[in-house]
Design a protein around this motif. Structure first.
Motif, PDB file in Angstrom:
ATOM      1  N   GLU A 176       0.846  -1.207   0.000  1.00 58.13           N
ATOM      2  CA  GLU A 176       0.000   0.000   0.000  1.00 58.13           C
ATOM      3  C   GLU A 176       0.874   1.247   0.000  1.00 58.13           C
ATOM      4  OE1 GLU A 176      -1.488   3.527   1.602  1.00 58.13           O
ATOM      5  OE2 GLU A 176      -0.389   2.174   2.932  1.00 58.13           O
ATOM      6  N   VAL A 177       1.947   1.243   0.790  1.00 58.01           N
ATOM      7  CA  VAL A 177       2.854   2.389   0.840  1.00 58.01           C
ATOM      8  C   VAL A 177       3.529   2.602  -0.515  1.00 58.01           C
ATOM      9  CG1 VAL A 177       4.992   3.259   1.854  1.00 58.01           C
ATOM     10  CG2 VAL A 177       3.244   2.267   3.329  1.00 58.01           C
ATOM     11  N   VAL A 178       3.963   1.512  -1.148  1.00 58.61           N
ATOM     12  CA  VAL A 178       4.592   1.619  -2.472  1.00 58.61           C
ATOM     13  C   VAL A 178       3.624   2.259  -3.468  1.00 58.61           C
ATOM     14  CG1 VAL A 178       5.463   0.301  -4.440  1.00 58.61           C
ATOM     15  CG2 VAL A 178       6.191  -0.291  -2.124  1.00 58.61           C
ATOM     16  N   LEU A 179       2.386   1.773  -3.480  1.00 64.67           N
ATOM     17  CA  LEU A 179       1.399   2.333  -4.400  1.00 64.67           C
ATOM     18  C   LEU A 179       1.101   3.799  -4.075  1.00 64.67           C
ATOM     19  CD1 LEU A 179      -1.133  -0.639  -4.706  1.00 64.67           C
ATOM     20  CD2 LEU A 179       0.528   0.138  -6.414  1.00 64.67           C
ATOM     21  N   ALA A 180       1.068   4.133  -2.779  1.00 62.15           N
ATOM     22  CA  ALA A 180       0.801   5.514  -2.379  1.00 62.15           C
ATOM     23  C   ALA A 180       1.942   6.433  -2.811  1.00 62.15           C
ATOM     24  CB  ALA A 180       0.594   5.587  -0.870  1.00 62.15           C
ATOM     25  N   VAL A 181       3.175   5.962  -2.694  1.00 65.60           N
ATOM     26  CA  VAL A 181       4.324   6.768  -3.129  1.00 65.60           C
ATOM     27  C   VAL A 181       4.284   6.974  -4.640  1.00 65.60           C
ATOM     28  CG1 VAL A 181       6.840   6.802  -3.354  1.00 65.60           C
ATOM     29  CG2 VAL A 181       5.791   6.126  -1.185  1.00 65.60           C
ATOM     30  N   VAL A 182       4.002   5.902  -5.385  1.00 69.50           N
ATOM     31  CA  VAL A 182       3.887   6.019  -6.840  1.00 69.50           C
ATOM     32  C   VAL A 182       2.799   7.027  -7.202  1.00 69.50           C
ATOM     33  CG1 VAL A 182       3.232   4.797  -8.947  1.00 69.50           C
ATOM     34  CG2 VAL A 182       4.796   3.719  -7.310  1.00 69.50           C
ATOM     35  N   LEU A 183       1.671   6.929  -6.525  1.00 64.89           N
ATOM     36  CA  LEU A 183       0.586   7.869  -6.789  1.00 64.89           C
ATOM     37  C   LEU A 183       1.020   9.300  -6.488  1.00 64.89           C
ATOM     38  CD1 LEU A 183      -2.311   8.665  -7.439  1.00 64.89           C
ATOM     39  CD2 LEU A 183      -2.936   8.031  -5.084  1.00 64.89           C
ATOM     40  N   PHE A 184       1.717   9.495  -5.379  1.00 59.74           N
ATOM     41  CA  PHE A 184       2.143  10.838  -4.988  1.00 59.74           C
ATOM     42  C   PHE A 184       3.062  11.442  -6.057  1.00 59.74           C
ATOM     43  CE2 PHE A 184       4.863  13.834  -2.603  1.00 59.74           C
ATOM     44  CZ  PHE A 184       3.880  14.638  -2.048  1.00 59.74           C
ATOM     45  N   TYR A 191      -5.139  18.280  -4.052  1.00 60.90           N
ATOM     46  CA  TYR A 191      -5.875  17.794  -2.886  1.00 60.90           C
ATOM     47  C   TYR A 191      -5.482  16.356  -2.546  1.00 60.90           C
ATOM     48  CZ  TYR A 191      -9.608  16.362   0.210  1.00 60.90           C
ATOM     49  OH  TYR A 191     -10.296  15.860   1.300  1.00 60.90           O
ATOM     50  N   LEU A 192      -5.398  15.489  -3.541  1.00 61.12           N
ATOM     51  CA  LEU A 192      -5.057  14.093  -3.267  1.00 61.12           C
ATOM     52  C   LEU A 192      -3.637  13.970  -2.732  1.00 61.12           C
ATOM     53  CD1 LEU A 192      -6.701  12.329  -6.346  1.00 61.12           C
ATOM     54  CD2 LEU A 192      -7.453  12.234  -3.963  1.00 61.12           C
ATOM     55  N   GLY A 193      -2.724  14.803  -3.202  1.00 64.03           N
ATOM     56  CA  GLY A 193      -1.378  14.808  -2.643  1.00 64.03           C
ATOM     57  C   GLY A 193      -1.394  15.209  -1.176  1.00 64.03           C
ATOM     58  N   TRP A 194      -2.174  16.247  -0.871  1.00 70.94           N
ATOM     59  CA  TRP A 194      -2.323  16.654   0.544  1.00 70.94           C
ATOM     60  C   TRP A 194      -2.926  15.515   1.360  1.00 70.94           C
ATOM     61  CZ3 TRP A 194      -7.020  16.704   3.112  1.00 70.94           C
ATOM     62  CH2 TRP A 194      -6.995  17.186   4.422  1.00 70.94           C
ATOM     63  N   PHE A 195      -3.909  14.826   0.807  1.00 68.27           N
ATOM     64  CA  PHE A 195      -4.584  13.738   1.510  1.00 68.27           C
ATOM     65  C   PHE A 195      -3.590  12.638   1.878  1.00 68.27           C
ATOM     66  CE2 PHE A 195      -7.119   9.938   1.952  1.00 68.27           C
ATOM     67  CZ  PHE A 195      -8.288  10.363   2.549  1.00 68.27           C
ATOM     68  N   LEU A 196      -2.732  12.249   0.936  1.00 67.96           N
ATOM     69  CA  LEU A 196      -1.753  11.196   1.195  1.00 67.96           C
ATOM     70  C   LEU A 196      -0.783  11.598   2.303  1.00 67.96           C
ATOM     71  CD1 LEU A 196      -0.883  10.138  -2.473  1.00 67.96           C
ATOM     72  CD2 LEU A 196      -2.234   8.828  -0.818  1.00 67.96           C
ATOM     73  N   VAL A 197      -0.393  12.868   2.308  1.00 70.75           N
ATOM     74  CA  VAL A 197       0.554  13.344   3.324  1.00 70.75           C
ATOM     75  C   VAL A 197      -0.140  13.506   4.671  1.00 70.75           C
ATOM     76  CG1 VAL A 197       2.042  15.265   4.008  1.00 70.75           C
ATOM     77  CG2 VAL A 197       2.038  14.474   1.638  1.00 70.75           C
ATOM     78  N   PHE A 198      -1.302  14.139   4.682  1.00 74.93           N
ATOM     79  CA  PHE A 198      -1.996  14.430   5.943  1.00 74.93           C
ATOM     80  C   PHE A 198      -2.384  13.157   6.673  1.00 74.93           C
ATOM     81  CE2 PHE A 198      -5.825  15.309   8.454  1.00 74.93           C
ATOM     82  CZ  PHE A 198      -5.394  16.389   9.210  1.00 74.93           C
ATOM     83  N   PHE A 199      -2.829  12.152   5.933  1.00 76.53           N
ATOM     84  CA  PHE A 199      -3.269  10.914   6.561  1.00 76.53           C
ATOM     85  C   PHE A 199      -2.167   9.855   6.635  1.00 76.53           C
ATOM     86  CE2 PHE A 199      -7.413  12.725   5.324  1.00 76.53           C
ATOM     87  CZ  PHE A 199      -8.016  12.712   6.575  1.00 76.53           C
ATOM     88  N   ARG A 200      -0.923  10.268   6.409  1.00 77.38           N
ATOM     89  CA  ARG A 200       0.263   9.419   6.637  1.00 77.38           C
ATOM     90  C   ARG A 200       0.232   8.118   5.835  1.00 77.38           C
ATOM     91  NH1 ARG A 200       1.918  13.888   9.389  1.00 77.38           N
ATOM     92  NH2 ARG A 200       1.103  14.060  11.495  1.00 77.38           N
ATOM     93  N   LEU A 201      -0.376   8.131   4.668  1.00 76.13           N
ATOM     94  CA  LEU A 201      -0.501   6.892   3.907  1.00 76.13           C
ATOM     95  C   LEU A 201       0.815   6.442   3.280  1.00 76.13           C
ATOM     96  CD1 LEU A 201      -3.983   7.326   2.227  1.00 76.13           C
ATOM     97  CD2 LEU A 201      -3.383   6.122   4.327  1.00 76.13           C
ATOM     98  N   MET A 202       1.857   7.265   3.426  1.00 74.93           N
ATOM     99  CA  MET A 202       3.180   6.873   2.941  1.00 74.93           C
ATOM    100  C   MET A 202       4.152   6.663   4.097  1.00 74.93           C
ATOM    101  SD  MET A 202       3.536   9.370  -0.413  1.00 74.93           S
ATOM    102  CE  MET A 202       3.169  10.859   0.521  1.00 74.93           C
ATOM    103  N   ASN A 203       3.631   6.610   5.323  1.00 74.74           N
ATOM    104  CA  ASN A 203       4.489   6.396   6.492  1.00 74.74           C
ATOM    105  C   ASN A 203       4.964   4.947   6.592  1.00 74.74           C
ATOM    106  OD1 ASN A 203       4.051   9.066   7.163  1.00 74.74           O
ATOM    107  ND2 ASN A 203       3.782   8.627   9.337  1.00 74.74           N
TER     108      ASN A 203
END
Length: 662
Positions: free
Chosen positions: A602-610, A645-657
């Motif tokens: 999930e983190v890998v996919l979130a980073v790719v998306l970011f 907005y989606l970039g902010w969402f990924l960062v704010f909700f720590r989906l790449m932590n």
């Protein structure tokens, strides 16, 4: 627009209990066949309270408990109620092994009381305080052989004390990693390693707010272990269980030979859960029987002595049962580890406990010399069985005066408005990948009658509970006979409330329509890019001879980077759907605490998306610098804002932590 939020919600939030009595995580209760046709419970209590006798109590519960078991799909239960050292009831109901139809024996069948274990940790702590080996108000760092991480800026340097730990006011975030065992009951690691590896971050200064923390109580257990020089399991055995004659109680996980355990069930139609071992053992590792818990209750009512054996000084018992932290005016206080519940003018002191299958409650009531213990062995009892049984018992035998509630104030809609909105429990993980799961807001709304309703507060029938204004930012709940109090900041704004568990007002962009609407627009926008790209691809493959689309002058197609971001988002959503489906079938603590393999991808996919969102954002800005039609400019603007907005969402909700830090 709801597709992204379940990534962590289904991993964790289904296991969290209610704010007031939050215990170990739970799975949702099964939907029994009787859900559409509720089984009627016994008739209303008589106007004249019946005598509190063994005969009447047994007859009453013989009519009450079997109906609960059937209605809630519960295999079995064990109960003990004593008054002044004499049993009113000591009985098992249903089955310890549903398939073999092995009955529950209240003397020898051990149940898993979950967080009721903490009470034995507090008693152990007070024994060492009596000996001068521990100080309730000293910095716990002096008792540890590893460092407690400092809090972030703004929290201050105040030390954490044993009193903070026992009252759940140390300021720790929630944590779930390495949570427990598989069905074998064998723990993945020892207590010290667990505490070091999974130390949670701190969100508040010590003594500021009450946020329930299993980690904090596990720390007390480890301090007991170091101060006494004995392993925690052995210490409790030698200094509490053996002296009191609690011969069927232990903190060993799995059970030692000679003890008999009930099986636990998520549904009685499925296999049992196995032995639910709990890594934070001082906070939830106890196995005990109804008979042994009655002994423990009588020891507390006997001011530290049972059957001529004294394990605590009366002053130590008094301190354990004395309020230490009051979250707000009129709100039930938290004692030194024990918590209070007032009903019908009486003060009940004790604790609840929840594992995946077992759900338990323990109370003492000093005025009438009562001890009360109930434990169910199935997840169906998680929602209302304990509270329903306890309220029915107290209302039948110890009723209070009619309409005994505070005087209600009358507030207008304008006066109620500051209390409404979305609020988040302080028991959450804001700094980890599970931040999204903690942001499950409770919405508070005002009613036409001038009361408040909290979206998560329901009565036993599933109806919303009214909280009546009683002045001074406080509201009264007639169902639980309890008060909640709202807190204000220096500017007079309502920023949270206490129940006694604490809840904060949700950040504006993290709850309600301020979150759902922009998230829905952003997701829809990016997925439309995918659909458009797929349509053009299909057109090129299957309708080659058709004339090419001829856009009007000034029209521009979405850039390749934008389309790539859309497909990256689609890949993440598909993976989330698969993960949510698999995680909804979790059956043991080990699966809860070892989600790392799922979260890594999930983190890998979130980073790719970011990364693709950044590229799409840049390409969109470049495209808008060209002369294009206003409608095309509007479309590009929406896409660019969606990427932002989606970039902010990924960062704010720590989906790449870190996928191993939760």
């Amino acid at each position: 627009m709801r597709l992204l939020r379940p990534v962590l919600s289904l991993c964790v939030s289904i296991f969290l209990v209610s704010a007031a009595q939050a215990q170990a995580p739970q799975l949702p209760g099964p939907k029994s066949a009787s859900a559409t046709q509720p089984i009627p419970l016994p008739p209303p209590n008589p106007k004249t309270p019946p005598q509190l006798t063994s005969e009447d109590v047994t007859a009453f519960l013989d009519g009450f408990l079997p109906l609960q078991l059937q209605r809630d799909d519960v295999a079995g239960a064990t109960i003990s109620i004593y008054q002044n050292g004499q049993p009113l009831i000591l009985k098992g109901y249903g089955y310890a092994d549903f398939k073999k139809k092995t009955p529950v024996d209240p003397v020898v069948t051990t149940f898993r009381p979950g967080s009721i274990s903490k009470l034995f940790t507090y008693v152990s702590m007070m024994q060492l305080v009596e000996q001068g080996k521990l100080n309730l108000d000293a910095n716990i760092q002096q008792y540890l052989d590893f460092q407690i991480k400092p809090g972030p800026s703004g929290i201050g340097d105040a030390p954490i004390t044993l009193r903070n730990l026992a009252t759940h006011t140390a300021g720790f975030e929630e944590e779930l990693h390495d949570f427990g065992s598989d069905k074998s009951g064998k723990l993945p690691l020892d207590l010290r390693t667990f505490l070091i590896r999974n130390q949670p971050n701190r969100y508040a200064a010590p003594g500021e707010h009450l946020a329930y923390s299993n980690y904090g109580i596990a720390l007390i257990g480890y301090i007991v272990q170091r101060a006494s020089g004995e392993p925690f399991v052995g210490y409790v055995q030698h200094h509490i269980f053996t002296p009191l004659g609690m011969t069927h109680s232990t903190f060993e996980q799995p059970l030692p030979k000679g003890l008999v355990a009930t099986k636990g069930y998520l549904q009685t139609s499925k296999d049992d859960t196995g032995f639910e071992a709990f890594t934070e053992m001082p906070a939830g590792g106890l196995s005990s029987t109804a008979a042994d818990m009655a002994i423990f209750g009588q020891m507390l009512l006997g001011h530290g002595t049972y059957n001529g054996v004294q394990i605590l000084q009366p002053s130590s018992v008094a301190l354990l049962l004395t309020p230490q932290f009051t979250p707000g005016p009129g709100v039930s206080p938290w004692d030194l580890g024990f918590y209070d519940e007032d009903r019908n003018g009486l003060r009940f002191i004790g604790h609840g406990g929840d594992l995946l299958a077992c759900h338990s409650q323990f109370w003492i009531e000093p005025t009438h010399g009562l001890s009360f213990f109930i434990s169910y062995n199935s997840a169906g009892a998680a929602q209302k069985a304990r509270g329903e049984l306890f309220d029915a018992f107290v209302d039948r035998y110890l009723p209070g005066p009619p309409n005994a509630h505070p005087a209600y104030a009358k507030l207008t809609a304008k006066q109620l408005a500051p209390y409404t909105g979305y609020f988040l429990s302080s028991r959450r993980e804001d700094s980890t990948i599970f931040r999204l799961s903690g942001l499950q807001p409770k919405e508070i709304t005002a009613t036409k009658d001038g009361n408040l309703q909290i979206s998560t507060a329901k009565d036993f029938y599933g109806h919303p509970v009214d909280f009546h204004p009683v002045g001074n930012d406080s509201f009264y709940d007639e169902v639980d006979q309890s008060t909640i109090h709202f807190e204000r900041d220096a500017h007079g704004n309502v920023v949270g409330y206490a129940t006694p568990g604490h809840s904060d007002r949700a950040p504006l962009l993290a709850a309600g329509q301020w979150l759902n609407i922009p998230l829905g627009i952003a997701l829809t926008t990016m997925l439309l890019l995918v659909i458009a790209a797929l349509v053009r691809t299909v057109r090129r493959i299957f309708w080659r001879k058709r004339a090419k689309l001829a856009p009007q002058p000034g029209t521009a197609w979405a850039t390749f980077s934008m389309q790539l971001a859309g497909f990256a988002l689609l890949a993440l959503l598909i993976y989330i759907a698969i993960m949510a489906s698999r995680l909804s079938e979790l059956t043991n603590f080990y699966q809860i605490g070892h989600l790392d393999p799922w979260l890594r991808f999930e983190v890998v996919l979130a980073v790719v998306l970011f990364v693709t969102l950044i590229l799409a954002f840049i390409s969109g800005l470049r495209a808008m610098r060209r002369p294009i039609r206003w409608i095309t400019r509007l479309k590009f603007t929406i896409v660019v804002l969606s990427c932002l907005y989606l970039g902010w969402f990924l960062v704010f909700f720590r989906l790449m932590n870190s996928p191993s830090r939760f």
